[in-house]
Design a protein around this motif. Structure first.
Motif: not given
Length: 347
Positions: A267-271
């Motif tokens: 989720l951190g990568v996507l954000s």
């Protein structure tokens, strides 16, 4: 590739590079000059093609295994290829075989369906991030007296998320007070976003009686904590990707599986790459997480006209069909955006 802008390549070199990338994506085999000329239909001699291949290798765009005379793309070549695809995007995404009518108003169901269809169409790992709860408004509240001293609060948001909280009281709860609270909270909180100052003000109405105010104070964390709930991530297609993995890719996929267990990292990568204006592609080491360095991420944001709510993305080997992946995430994101626009507007 930052030191080798697109303008530095001649037209013929661009055609040759695209031919090598597309052939290698299709076959996984090093590309020789004969195969390249057959694929590109360039009217040049094999010696000219070999000379251009050598030049592209000197620029860091191609390399070749010691056991083969053919070339394979480097990460810089894939980045160059992807930039070209993004530059040539049609204004509107094409059709994508995703029917969300069965999901009705349930966002969770729509996200799961999107994940399954994306992985089925592309045979890659599909990742779809759900809207954060604080981006939705409160649609409905129920206050249920389960036992004389136990109350359950149910909150349904405009995104279709259902949150339940059971609260135990030291003394028996007046059933009339519980009924009043359910009606009051529906009347005053419907349409407000979780965690906002306006919502907190409604829970602290100075005109309330002491018992009413005390009861709402106990229930208050149910609503203020909604904004703290983490974002959900839907994942599909892991098994099919592993079935098709080559031996030299298994190690990177093993690391990927470990990352999938830590969804917060993904989720951190996507954000970090979420861009509401255009699709995004991250190749190899452009993905900061070490376990993803041998993979690529292709995605597009979905959401409302005014803001992005999440991302529809595909994760797979650096040697993936980027053209198909980009078209797929754009189409899926467009369908999902239409779905959430209707849900949010009607609530």
């Amino acid at each position: 590739m930052a030191n080798h802008p697109r303008a530095e390549l001649t037209h013929r070199q661009r055609v040759i590079l695209r031919g090598v990338v597309e052939e290698y994506i299709a076959t996984g085999q090093p590309v020789g000059s004969k195969t390249l000329l057959e694929r590109t239909a360039l009217a040049v001699s094999p010696s000219t093609a070999r000379s251009e291949l050598a030049e592209l290798e000197a620029l860091g765009l191609l390399t070749h295994p010691h056991t083969s005379a053919g070339r394979v793309p480097t990460e810089a070549a894939y980045r160059y290829h992807v930039d070209g695809l993004l530059d040539r995007l049609e204004p509107n995404p094409g059709p994508f075989p995703l029917d969300l009518t069965a999901a009705q108003a349930e966002v969770d169901t729509a996200l799961q369906a999107t994940t399954e269809m994306l992985s089925e169409v592309t045979r890659l790992i599909a990742l779809v991030s759900a809207p954060r709860l604080e981006t939705a408004t409160i649609r409905h509240v129920e206050v249920l007296l389960l036992q004389p001293q136990v109350v359950m609060v149910v909150v349904i948001t405009s995104a279709g998320a259902v949150t339940k909280r059971v609260i135990a009281f030291a003394e028996q709860v007046d059933p009339g007070l519980a009924n009043w609270a359910g009606q009051y909270l529906n009347d005053t909180l419907a349409g407000l976003q979780a965690g906002t100052h306006q919502l907190r003000q409604r829970l602290e109405d100075p005109t309330l009686s002491q018992p009413e105010a005390a009861f709402l104070t106990t229930l208050r964390p149910v609503f203020t904590d909604l904004a703290e709930v983490g974002q959900s991530l839907y994942v599909g297609g892991t098994a099919s990707l592993l079935e098709r993995a080559r031996v030299d890719e298994l190690d990177s996929y093993q690391q990927l599986l470990e990352v999938l267990e830590k969804r917060a990292a993904l989720l951190g990568v996507l954000s970090q790459v979420l861009d509401p204006r255009r699709p995004f592609v991250r190749v190899g080491v452009e993905l900061e997480h070490p376990a993803l360095h041998q993979l690529s991420l292709v995605g597009a944001s979905y959401g409302l006209t005014t803001r992005a709510l999440g991302a529809v993305s595909l994760l797979g080997p650096v040697r993936m069909d980027y053209d198909k992946a980009i078209r797929s995430v754009r189409g899926a994101a467009s369908e999902l955006s239409r779905f959430v626009e209707e849900i949010y507007e009607n609530n």
